[in-house]
Design a protein around this motif. Sequence first.
Motif, PDB file in Angstrom:
ATOM      1  N   VAL A 241       0.830  -1.209   0.000  1.00 19.52           N
ATOM      2  CA  VAL A 241       0.000   0.000   0.000  1.00 19.52           C
ATOM      3  C   VAL A 241       0.865   1.260   0.000  1.00 19.52           C
ATOM      4  O   VAL A 241       0.501   2.284  -0.593  1.00 19.52           O
ATOM      5  CB  VAL A 241      -0.959  -0.003   1.211  1.00 19.52           C
ATOM      6  CG1 VAL A 241      -1.689   1.329   1.329  1.00 19.52           C
ATOM      7  CG2 VAL A 241      -1.962  -1.140   1.083  1.00 19.52           C
TER       8      VAL A 241
ATOM      9  N   TYR B 132      -5.257  -3.636  -8.252  1.00 21.20           N
ATOM     10  CA  TYR B 132      -5.863  -2.624  -7.384  1.00 21.20           C
ATOM     11  C   TYR B 132      -6.830  -1.740  -8.170  1.00 21.20           C
ATOM     12  O   TYR B 132      -6.592  -1.387  -9.314  1.00 21.20           O
ATOM     13  CB  TYR B 132      -4.806  -1.793  -6.665  1.00 21.20           C
ATOM     14  CG  TYR B 132      -3.919  -0.911  -7.516  1.00 21.20           C
ATOM     15  CD1 TYR B 132      -4.230   0.441  -7.709  1.00 21.20           C
ATOM     16  CD2 TYR B 132      -2.749  -1.398  -8.102  1.00 21.20           C
ATOM     17  CE1 TYR B 132      -3.403   1.270  -8.462  1.00 21.20           C
ATOM     18  CE2 TYR B 132      -1.921  -0.588  -8.854  1.00 21.20           C
ATOM     19  CZ  TYR B 132      -2.253   0.748  -9.034  1.00 21.20           C
ATOM     20  OH  TYR B 132      -1.440   1.580  -9.775  1.00 21.20           O
TER      21      TYR B 132
ATOM     22  N   CYS C 138      -8.371   1.899   2.103  1.00 26.72           N
ATOM     23  CA  CYS C 138      -7.877   0.775   1.315  1.00 26.72           C
ATOM     24  C   CYS C 138      -8.329  -0.537   1.953  1.00 26.72           C
ATOM     25  O   CYS C 138      -8.161  -0.735   3.157  1.00 26.72           O
ATOM     26  CB  CYS C 138      -6.359   0.803   1.191  1.00 26.72           C
ATOM     27  SG  CYS C 138      -5.681  -0.551   0.198  1.00 26.72           S
TER      28      CYS C 138
ATOM     29  N   ASP D 227      -5.884  -8.663  -4.331  1.00 29.33           N
ATOM     30  CA  ASP D 227      -6.890  -7.671  -4.738  1.00 29.33           C
ATOM     31  C   ASP D 227      -7.010  -6.567  -3.698  1.00 29.33           C
ATOM     32  O   ASP D 227      -7.081  -6.841  -2.493  1.00 29.33           O
ATOM     33  CB  ASP D 227      -8.252  -8.341  -4.919  1.00 29.33           C
ATOM     34  CG  ASP D 227      -8.263  -9.323  -6.078  1.00 29.33           C
ATOM     35  OD1 ASP D 227      -8.059  -8.880  -7.219  1.00 29.33           O
ATOM     36  OD2 ASP D 227      -8.473 -10.529  -5.848  1.00 29.33           O
ATOM     37  N   MET D 228      -7.050  -5.325  -4.180  1.00 30.11           N
ATOM     38  CA  MET D 228      -7.228  -4.176  -3.286  1.00 30.11           C
ATOM     39  C   MET D 228      -8.186  -3.173  -3.901  1.00 30.11           C
ATOM     40  O   MET D 228      -8.268  -3.034  -5.125  1.00 30.11           O
ATOM     41  CB  MET D 228      -5.887  -3.479  -3.036  1.00 30.11           C
ATOM     42  CG  MET D 228      -4.886  -4.278  -2.255  1.00 30.11           C
ATOM     43  SD  MET D 228      -3.350  -3.333  -1.963  1.00 30.11           S
ATOM     44  CE  MET D 228      -2.436  -4.502  -0.961  1.00 30.11           C
TER      45      MET D 228
END
Length: 378
Positions: free
Chosen positions: A102, A194, A111, A133-134
């Motif tokens: 991040v 993301y 997030c 996955d974000m």
Amino acid sequence: MLERYISVNKRYLNTVSSSKTTALKFNGEYLPTFSSFNTADKIINPFQKNDTILDPRNVVDPYDLNLDISKASKNPESKLLLDNFNKITIPKDLKSHLKAIVKEFVPHKNCFGYGSGVFPQQGNQDYSKNQIDMLLSVDNPLEWHKLNIKKNPDHYSSLKYTIKIPKIFEKIQGMGAGIYFNPFVKINGSEVKYGILSHDTLIGDLKNWNTFYLAGRLQKPTINLSNKGLADDIELGYWLQRNLISAALLSKKRCLSKYGSSFTDLQFFTELCTLSYLGDIRFKLGGENPNKSKNIVLKNMNNFKFLYDDILNEIMLWDEKKMSRYLPNGYTLDNYHTKLEKCIGKSSYSQAVKGVFTAGIVKSCKYAWAKKIKAMKK
């Protein structure tokens, strides 16, 4: 006389009522279900030796929809702001790894980490190899992308050059579910996908189920990767909680229809997961494992229980009249299936088409093939 129970801060108040009971068996235990109590009921506090009679008007409904966000935040008894997501656990080394990933992005508002790269699924032996996955919410996606493209230009397809034409880029951002995904990005040794979305888009989908793309994902265990706790954002905490309540109510409705008055926690959470995939184009095209919902639950039962613990303590006792009040506007216990199939089908299709351009042809083909291979491993 029949008894019913109302939970207040996990303490149960025994009330006397003449209502007719219906036995509901959840996870092996019978629960009596009744309509909401009213001021005519006598409420007995079982924790007092003298069976003190309480005034129902002084008993707080922790999920009172009459409380708006500002009132709920001032009410210490309110559970509409409960930060369930902070209870979810993942291995410490994985969380540290995710936090490091991040940091590679430019500053954002919130997030969330989700999917099989963060939470293992049944049949997936080495989830460390899965794409992570974000979802990142930001105040202004256009300005955020400008900064992130400067820092991480290799994350983007050639579509990044449209950033110089704001109206075009903003239109691309707003297509589908309003998320701009960068998949198969290499960060700190991991493959990351993301998605960037506006904070207003996040709140809107949690509140109204416009596309269910975000609401559905946030009804399953996700890990908060923001520097601040979710409780610091009153509006987000409120709608995250409302979204969980609505999902639990529909799962209860589905279980009662499918299994009758006796069902297990596995069946309950599997039905809850299934909501996310009603009408999903990926399932229709065979791009997802049809057992995905059950596989998610089997490997993450404890986190599902952490996420829904207090909510299940309440909603199992609600009648359909009260249940209906907690669904998004326009949704009912009768029409939810049709509405979700329609909105999920539309958003999943348009988001998939959009992904071909935002990710690029090569990455899109790679992503589609990876999904197909996983779906074949039933």
